[in-house]
Design an enzyme around this catalytic site. Sequence first.
Site, short mmCIF file in Angstrom:
data_model
loop_
_atom_site.label_atom_id
_atom_site.label_comp_id
_atom_site.label_asym_id
_atom_site.label_seq_id
_atom_site.Cartn_x
_atom_site.Cartn_y
_atom_site.Cartn_z
N ASP A 104 -6.58 5.64 4.60
CA ASP A 104 -5.14 5.85 4.82
C ASP A 104 -4.64 5.27 6.14
OD1 ASP A 104 -6.02 7.56 2.71
OD2 ASP A 104 -4.18 8.72 2.90
N ASP A 143 0.86 -1.18 0.00
CA ASP A 143 0.00 0.00 0.00
C ASP A 143 0.90 1.24 0.00
OD1 ASP A 143 -1.59 2.18 0.48
OD2 ASP A 143 -2.71 1.28 2.15
N HIS A 197 -0.31 17.75 9.08
CA HIS A 197 -1.70 17.44 8.71
C HIS A 197 -2.68 17.97 9.75
CE1 HIS A 197 0.79 14.09 6.99
NE2 HIS A 197 0.08 14.40 5.91
N ASP A 199 1.75 18.96 13.80
CA ASP A 199 1.87 18.02 12.68
C ASP A 199 1.50 18.75 11.39
OD1 ASP A 199 1.77 14.68 12.40
OD2 ASP A 199 0.68 15.75 10.82
N HIS A 218 -5.67 11.70 13.89
CA HIS A 218 -6.68 11.55 12.82
C HIS A 218 -7.82 10.60 13.20
CE1 HIS A 218 -4.19 13.86 10.17
NE2 HIS A 218 -3.20 13.00 10.21
N TYR A 267 8.19 11.16 8.98
CA TYR A 267 8.48 9.96 8.19
C TYR A 267 9.86 9.95 7.55
CZ TYR A 267 3.58 9.91 9.16
OH TYR A 267 2.40 9.96 9.84
N ASP A 326 6.41 15.79 10.54
CA ASP A 326 6.34 15.61 9.10
C ASP A 326 6.40 16.93 8.33
OD1 ASP A 326 3.85 16.02 10.25
OD2 ASP A 326 2.97 14.18 9.46
C1 X5A Z 1 -0.13 10.99 11.76
C2 X5A Z 1 0.04 11.37 10.32
C3 X5A Z 1 -0.63 11.12 8.05
C4 X5A Z 1 -1.46 10.30 7.13
C5 X5A Z 1 -1.22 10.69 5.70
C6 X5A Z 1 -2.06 9.90 4.75
N1 X5A Z 1 -0.79 10.80 9.43
N2 X5A Z 1 -1.92 10.32 3.40
O1 X5A Z 1 0.94 12.14 10.01
ZN ZN Z 2 1.01 14.18 9.90
#
Ligand code: X5A
Ligand code: ZN
Length: 384
Positions: free
Chosen positions: A94, A22, A176, A174, A137, A295, A255
Amino acid sequence: SEMGTALVYDEEMTRYKLLWVDPTCKIEVPERLTVSHEALVGSGLADRCVSIPVREATDAEILLVHSEEYLEAVKRTPHMSLEDLMEFTLQYGDVYFHPNIYHCARLAAGAAMQLVDGVVMGKMKNGMALVRPPGHHSQRSAANGFCVFNNVAIAARYAQQKYNIKRVLIVDWDVHHGQGVQYCFEDDPSVLYFSWHRYEHQKFWPNLRESDYDSVGKEGGAGFTINVPWNKVSNASNVIHAFCPELVLVCAGFDSAIGDPEGEMCATPDVFAHLTHLLMNLAGGKLCVVLEGGYNLTSLPQSVCHTVHTLLGDPIPRPVNLSGPCTSALESLQCVRSAHKPYWSCLGHKPCLYFSARESQNITRSHWSMGQVRAKIILTCLLL
Ligand code: X5A
Ligand code: ZN
């Protein structure tokens, strides 16, 4: 040491991984945790922290945030075949499941609560929890974005319930938007949720309308959700001080750091020293930093080390030059301000932002420098 910095970590949380192909999920690897922890050990930082053991969150604690049906469903995943796990995963976005992820998710939420216990009871002044899976999330009845249980949301509810804390500030740095945290507290004025995130007019994941600056909270919680979608910025520090939090929790995603394959930003790791330092001035220093994303296996451990250095009280690196963001960011600042003006009298006066036009042009041109711009914006909004 008394009143030191706590470190919550357990190798067990490295023991789950993606078992099928994935491309979306392949970046969420066990090594995120091992390299971060090894960097803390190798630099001598881990030795200077007080180690706190993890524990499993109880059912009752998970139910502070999640539904019974969802908890019962996740509870069945350790016994599923690979095929069943893949099918179970398909109903969410995701994210992936593994026979051991339920156990790790219980430990991740438990780690955040162990950190809250140490800091609120005054055994440690602050601390960091290195956890997998991340949490911000995940929603009442859904896993999402590599997250199973909402570690920080559970820790916030736990702090309120166990210690009678009235006001919790959650800062989400973060890259996101932590929509799971937002949904959990959107009608609740006792938790102020403040998130900066890459947004790009809904083009960036999780692509939600409600991640924009005009989502300010609902009903009694109106004014207690503050979204600063990238590249828009708000003068929120007045609001944060007016809220007068008794405890600060951080959804600490790294990230946005340089080289991250998901964030594609370029904040240098020292930015996180500054962010940490700024937040240490709130709530009498009661600050709990909980890992979310991040990441890039080089910049993640560096960012974690900068954060822990600062929590320990070491001098922070030379401040980045605060010359400031581009015109569109300044326009957006006004959007966030006007969206929040009805709720916060401290937003009545104009913010004074000083920026050099030359640098603004430089930084708006290339995608590559977005992280630097973001770093400055973040620092600016917290400092003013
Ligand atoms: C915790 C976090 C990111 C998910 C990204 C999915 N999640 N495209 O950074
Ligand atoms: Zn994130």
